[in-house]
Design an enzyme around this catalytic site. Sequence first.
Site, PDB file in Angstrom:
ATOM      1  N   ASP A 115     -12.380  -5.357  -5.912  1.00  0.00           N
ATOM      2  CA  ASP A 115     -11.640  -6.600  -6.097  1.00  0.00           C
ATOM      3  C   ASP A 115     -12.018  -7.594  -5.012  1.00  0.00           C
ATOM      4  OD1 ASP A 115     -10.495  -5.207  -8.066  1.00  0.00           O
ATOM      5  OD2 ASP A 115      -8.441  -5.250  -7.286  1.00  0.00           O
ATOM      6  N   LEU A 150      -2.568  -8.218 -45.405  1.00  0.00           N
ATOM      7  CA  LEU A 150      -3.036  -6.933 -45.908  1.00  0.00           C
ATOM      8  C   LEU A 150      -1.993  -6.302 -46.819  1.00  0.00           C
ATOM      9  CD1 LEU A 150      -4.288  -5.382 -42.545  1.00  0.00           C
ATOM     10  CD2 LEU A 150      -5.745  -6.030 -44.468  1.00  0.00           C
ATOM     11  N   GLU A 159      -9.419   1.294 -38.372  1.00  0.00           N
ATOM     12  CA  GLU A 159      -9.061   0.586 -37.139  1.00  0.00           C
ATOM     13  C   GLU A 159      -7.566   0.731 -36.908  1.00  0.00           C
ATOM     14  OE1 GLU A 159     -10.050  -3.496 -37.862  1.00  0.00           O
ATOM     15  OE2 GLU A 159     -12.138  -3.032 -38.329  1.00  0.00           O
ATOM     16  N   LYS A 178      -3.907  -0.774 -36.515  1.00  0.00           N
ATOM     17  CA  LYS A 178      -3.257  -2.027 -36.902  1.00  0.00           C
ATOM     18  C   LYS A 178      -2.367  -2.437 -35.728  1.00  0.00           C
ATOM     19  CE  LYS A 178      -0.918  -4.393 -40.651  1.00  0.00           C
ATOM     20  NZ  LYS A 178       0.052  -5.148 -39.885  1.00  0.00           N
ATOM     21  N   ASP A 200       0.166  -4.305 -33.449  1.00  0.00           N
ATOM     22  CA  ASP A 200       1.390  -5.044 -33.717  1.00  0.00           C
ATOM     23  C   ASP A 200       1.522  -6.144 -32.673  1.00  0.00           C
ATOM     24  OD1 ASP A 200       3.644  -5.727 -35.001  1.00  0.00           O
ATOM     25  OD2 ASP A 200       4.866  -4.061 -34.289  1.00  0.00           O
ATOM     26  N   ARG A 218      -2.076 -17.739 -36.259  1.00  0.00           N
ATOM     27  CA  ARG A 218      -2.305 -17.606 -37.693  1.00  0.00           C
ATOM     28  C   ARG A 218      -1.477 -18.623 -38.482  1.00  0.00           C
ATOM     29  NH1 ARG A 218       0.120 -15.037 -41.965  1.00  0.00           N
ATOM     30  NH2 ARG A 218      -1.301 -14.194 -43.535  1.00  0.00           N
ATOM     31  N   TYR A 236     -11.031  -7.975 -34.339  1.00  0.00           N
ATOM     32  CA  TYR A 236     -11.285  -7.102 -35.481  1.00  0.00           C
ATOM     33  C   TYR A 236     -12.012  -7.750 -36.651  1.00  0.00           C
ATOM     34  CZ  TYR A 236      -6.741  -9.149 -36.734  1.00  0.00           C
ATOM     35  OH  TYR A 236      -5.705 -10.003 -36.968  1.00  0.00           O
ATOM     36  N   LYS A 246     -10.922  -0.524 -44.096  1.00  0.00           N
ATOM     37  CA  LYS A 246     -11.697  -1.623 -44.679  1.00  0.00           C
ATOM     38  C   LYS A 246     -12.951  -1.075 -45.356  1.00  0.00           C
ATOM     39  CE  LYS A 246     -10.097  -4.785 -41.094  1.00  0.00           C
ATOM     40  NZ  LYS A 246     -10.377  -5.481 -39.836  1.00  0.00           N
ATOM     41  N   LYS A 271       0.633   2.083 -43.334  1.00  0.00           N
ATOM     42  CA  LYS A 271       1.739   1.821 -42.412  1.00  0.00           C
ATOM     43  C   LYS A 271       2.432   3.109 -41.973  1.00  0.00           C
ATOM     44  CE  LYS A 271       3.592  -1.904 -41.952  1.00  0.00           C
ATOM     45  NZ  LYS A 271       3.694  -3.329 -41.873  1.00  0.00           N
ATOM     46  N   CYS A 274      31.858   5.233  -8.639  1.00  0.00           N
ATOM     47  CA  CYS A 274      30.529   5.819  -8.837  1.00  0.00           C
ATOM     48  C   CYS A 274      30.654   7.178  -9.520  1.00  0.00           C
ATOM     49  CB  CYS A 274      29.837   5.960  -7.481  1.00  0.00           C
ATOM     50  SG  CYS A 274      28.337   6.933  -7.569  1.00  0.00           S
ATOM     51  N   CYS A 325      29.593   9.994  -6.755  1.00  0.00           N
ATOM     52  CA  CYS A 325      30.362  10.298  -5.546  1.00  0.00           C
ATOM     53  C   CYS A 325      31.778   9.742  -5.565  1.00  0.00           C
ATOM     54  CB  CYS A 325      29.620   9.787  -4.313  1.00  0.00           C
ATOM     55  SG  CYS A 325      29.600   7.984  -4.221  1.00  0.00           S
ATOM     56  N   CYS A 364      26.755   1.337  -6.214  1.00  0.00           N
ATOM     57  CA  CYS A 364      27.562   2.252  -5.425  1.00  0.00           C
ATOM     58  C   CYS A 364      27.192   1.983  -3.970  1.00  0.00           C
ATOM     59  CB  CYS A 364      27.219   3.694  -5.798  1.00  0.00           C
ATOM     60  SG  CYS A 364      27.767   4.871  -4.547  1.00  0.00           S
ATOM     61  N   CYS A 418      25.697   8.882  -1.047  1.00  0.00           N
ATOM     62  CA  CYS A 418      25.950   9.282  -2.433  1.00  0.00           C
ATOM     63  C   CYS A 418      24.856  10.259  -2.882  1.00  0.00           C
ATOM     64  CB  CYS A 418      25.946   8.029  -3.304  1.00  0.00           C
ATOM     65  SG  CYS A 418      25.903   8.353  -5.061  1.00  0.00           S
TER      66      CYS A 418
HETATM   67  S1  IVH Z   1      -7.755  -7.474 -40.830  1.00  0.00           S
HETATM   68  C1  IVH Z   1      -8.346  -8.660 -44.282  1.00  0.00           C
HETATM   69  N1  IVH Z   1      -7.515  -5.723 -38.920  1.00  0.00           N
HETATM   70  O1  IVH Z   1      -2.270  -7.396 -39.647  1.00  0.00           O
HETATM   71  C2  IVH Z   1      -8.035  -9.454 -43.180  1.00  0.00           C
HETATM   72  N2  IVH Z   1      -5.686  -7.157 -39.373  1.00  0.00           N
HETATM   73  O2  IVH Z   1      -0.883  -7.523 -42.208  1.00  0.00           O
HETATM   74  C3  IVH Z   1      -6.723  -9.202 -42.576  1.00  0.00           C
HETATM   75  N3  IVH Z   1      -3.767  -6.817 -37.904  1.00  0.00           N
HETATM   76  O3  IVH Z   1      -2.437 -10.861 -40.054  1.00  0.00           O
HETATM   77  C4  IVH Z   1      -6.805  -8.903 -41.171  1.00  0.00           C
HETATM   78  N4  IVH Z   1      -4.636  -5.212 -36.692  1.00  0.00           N
HETATM   79  O4  IVH Z   1      -2.437  -9.940 -37.719  1.00  0.00           O
HETATM   80  C5  IVH Z   1      -6.922  -6.707 -39.625  1.00  0.00           C
HETATM   81  N5  IVH Z   1      -7.431  -4.128 -37.240  1.00  0.00           N
HETATM   82  C6  IVH Z   1      -6.853  -5.118 -37.917  1.00  0.00           C
HETATM   83  C7  IVH Z   1      -5.555  -5.563 -37.624  1.00  0.00           C
HETATM   84  C8  IVH Z   1      -4.997  -6.588 -38.387  1.00  0.00           C
HETATM   85  C9  IVH Z   1      -3.586  -5.969 -36.873  1.00  0.00           C
HETATM   86  C10 IVH Z   1      -2.758  -7.781 -38.392  1.00  0.00           C
HETATM   87  C11 IVH Z   1      -3.251  -9.181 -38.568  1.00  0.00           C
HETATM   88  C12 IVH Z   1      -2.945  -9.563 -39.974  1.00  0.00           C
HETATM   89  C13 IVH Z   1      -1.914  -8.557 -40.346  1.00  0.00           C
HETATM   90  C14 IVH Z   1      -1.953  -8.312 -41.831  1.00  0.00           C
END
Ligand code: IVH
Length: 688
Positions: free
Chosen positions: A34, A84, A119, A121, A123, A142, A234, A298, A322, A416, A419, A434, A439
Site C-alpha cells: 500500500d 430474466l 453465472e 445472479k 442481488d 437500469r 456479466y 445463458k 432462483k 444488567c 451482574c 452496564c 461485570c
Molecule cells: S443477464 C439477459 N446476468 O438480474 C439479460 N443479469 O432479473 C439480463 N442480474 O436486471 C441480464 N446477475 O440486474 C444477468 N449474471 C447475471 C446477473 C443478472 C444479476 C440481474 C440484472 C437483471 C436482473 C434480471
Amino acid sequence: MVATDINKRAEELRRRINHHNYLYYVMDQPEISDAEYDRLFTELKRLEDEHPGLMTPDSPTRRVGAEPLAAFVQVRHPQPMFSLANARNEQELEDWRRRIGKLLGDAGFDPAQTAYVTEPKIDGLAISLVYEEGRLARGATRGNGEIGEDVTANLRTIRSIPLALRLKRGEAPPAVVEVRGEVYLPLAAFAKLNERRAAAGKSTFANPRNAAAGSVRQLDPQLAARRPLNIWCYQVGYNEGLDFASHWEALKWLKEHGLRVNPLVKRHSNFAKVVEECNAWEARRAGLDYDIDGAVVKVDSTELQRVLGIVGRDPRWAVAYKFAPSTAITHLLKINVNVGRTGALNPYAVMEPVMVGGVTISQATLHNEDDIHRKDIREGDWVVVQRAGDVIPQVVGPVVQKRTGRETPYKMPESCPSCGSRTVRPEGEVVVRCPNKSCPSQIVESIKHFVSRGAMDIDGVGEKLVESLFKLGLIKNMADLYFLKPEDLVGLELSSSLNKQGKKVPHRLQRRSVDKMFAALAASRDRPFSRVLFALGIRHVGSINARLLAGRFHDVDALMAASRDEIASVEGIGPIIAEAVREYLEEPHNLETIRRLRSAGLRFRLAGGEAAGGKLAGKTFVLTGSLESLTRSEAREKIEALGGKVSGSVGKGTDYVIAGEKPGSKLSKAQELGKEIISENEFLKLIG
Ligand code: IVH
C-alpha cells in the site's frame, strides 16, 4: 524536468497506477505494498496539481471530486436492458431447456449441441457503463430498462470500474462498447455500515441491495465514494466494432479489458452439468461475501441467442434459477440482551426457528433500543427476518396485520442481566450500558476480544475455552492466560453430553489441545505494541487508533504519563478517545493487568518497522555525516518508530537526506538527483 518529460512521467505513473488498481481491485492479486502504491499516487497528484494542463479525465486521481448534483439526468440506454424469466426449481429449469430445445430444433439446429454458461445472479443494482474510444463516458442505472439515471460521478468512485479500458500495446479500442453488470456492497461492509448508522441513531438499510442502490443513487459523489461498492460485469451490450460468436467470448473480452468478471463463471456442453452447477451455487451462497438470489443460465452461442429472441421483456436464451428466498416470517418470542466487552447491552430477537435461504435461524440482531422502536418491533410480533450470506440475520420489521393486541412494546432492562447493576444510557447516546467494570459478561467478552484474530490472535484459545476457563475460575482476566500451568489443564472437564444410553460423557481437555494453546500463547508474545494496545479493549481504541497511539507514544510508560490533552492532540485521536484512554489508564485493576501482561513478556513498546500508519509512513531517509544530538542508530530508531525507512544509499526512492557534519558522497548524489536535503535540526522539527 522539462514539459515533455513531466508529461511522460505523468503518463507512466497513470499507467502504473491503473495497472496496480487492476491487480488489486479486479484480480485481487496485489503486487506492491500500500505504501508503494501511495507513493505513486502522491507523485502523480503532485505533478497534476503543479501542472493542471496535464490532467486527463481518466486519470486515477480523478475518481472522486465531482460536486453534488441537484438531480440525476435521465438517459436512454443504447439497447434496452432486459430482465430474466425465473425457474424456481429443477423441474422448471428442465422445462426451459425443453422449450428452447424445441424452438432450436424447429429452426434446424441440433439442440444437443447447445452450450450454456452459468453465472451467479448478483442481488445488487443493474448498471450500464458506456466506454467511448476506450474511456468511460457514462454510467447509468437500469431504471425501467429503456431509460435510466446518469450516475457516472458515483460509479467513477468504484475502484474496480476502469476509467479506461485496458488495451494491449497498439490495440485500438472499440468506438463504443456498453458493459453491463451488477453493483453491490460486500456483506461485511453492509454489516459495518448498518452498525455505524445504528450507533449514530440513523435508520438501517434492510438489505445489501438497498444499501448499494442508496449509495449509487446518491447525489453527492463524496458520500458514494465512502461506501466500498464493487461490481461484477456479466454482459456486453451495445457496441460498435466488436463481434462475439459467443457469450463466453464476450466475458473473456471483458476480463482482458480490465472489467471484473466473476471467476466462478463456467461454460458447459452438457445440461446435466448446468443443473449441478446451479445447485453448487446454492451451496456456495452462504460462504460468499456478496448476496446472490440465484444462478443465471445463458445459451452461449450468439447465433442461437438471436434465433431464440426475446418475448416481452425476457430473452428466451437466458433464465434465472432462483433460490429459496432469503426472507421469511416467524414469531418473535422474546427480546434478550447480550452484554458486550464495553458494557453495551446488545438486544437480539429470539424467534421460533425458521428456514431462511436454506438455513434454520432462531436469533437475529436488533442493533439498539431506538432501532427497535423506529421499526416498532414488539415481543410477540410476527416479524420478517432476512439473511444475507454470512451476515447475522436481521429483523426487517413486524407484520402489523398479524397483531392480536397481546404484543408488548420493548423496554431495555434497567439492570444488567449478567451482574444486576443498574444500567445507564448516557445523554446523546443510543446505547444502554452496564457501568460495572467487574461485570462477568464484560470480562469474558474482553478476554474473547483479547485472544481474537485481529488482536493477539491466539488461535489455540477459542471463545468456548475462554468461557469454560472463566466459569471454572481458572482465569479472571486476560493476563491470567499467561500464568496458567499445563498440568492444571490437561484432563480438565469442560462440558459433558449424554450418550445413547443416557449416560453422561465428560468432554475433557486433551494434552494436544493444551500444547497447541501454550504454543499459541507463546507466539502471541511477539505481537507488536499496537496490537497489544488494541487487544486491551480500551473503549474507542480500535486497531487504527491503537496504531496512532503506539506511533506517537512509542511505549506504554509514555502513554501512561501523557495528559488527556497530549493524547487528544495526536492527529486522528481527539478528546473523546483521549478521555476513554485516560479513564482506562486510571483504573487500578487495568494498571495491574498491564503490569502482569508486561511481566509475562508481551510487547509494550514499539519495535523497528512498526507503526505503518506513523507520521513518516512510506518515507525513505538516508543519513550522511555525523549528527550532533543523536547517534545514527537513535536517528534510525526514531524514523522507524514513525513508520519510515532508512536506506544506505541515495536513489530514486529517497525522500530525505539528513546531512550532518562532514557529509560524504551521498550529499553530492542527493544534490545531483534533486533530493530534499535537511539538517539535523530540520529533521527534529519534522518529527516533532
Ligand atoms: S443477464 C439477459 N446476468 O438480474 C439479460 N443479469 O432479473 C439480463 N442480474 O436486471 C441480464 N446477475 O440486474 C444477468 N449474471 C447475471 C446477473 C443478472 C444479476 C440481474 C440484472 C437483471 C436482473 C434480471
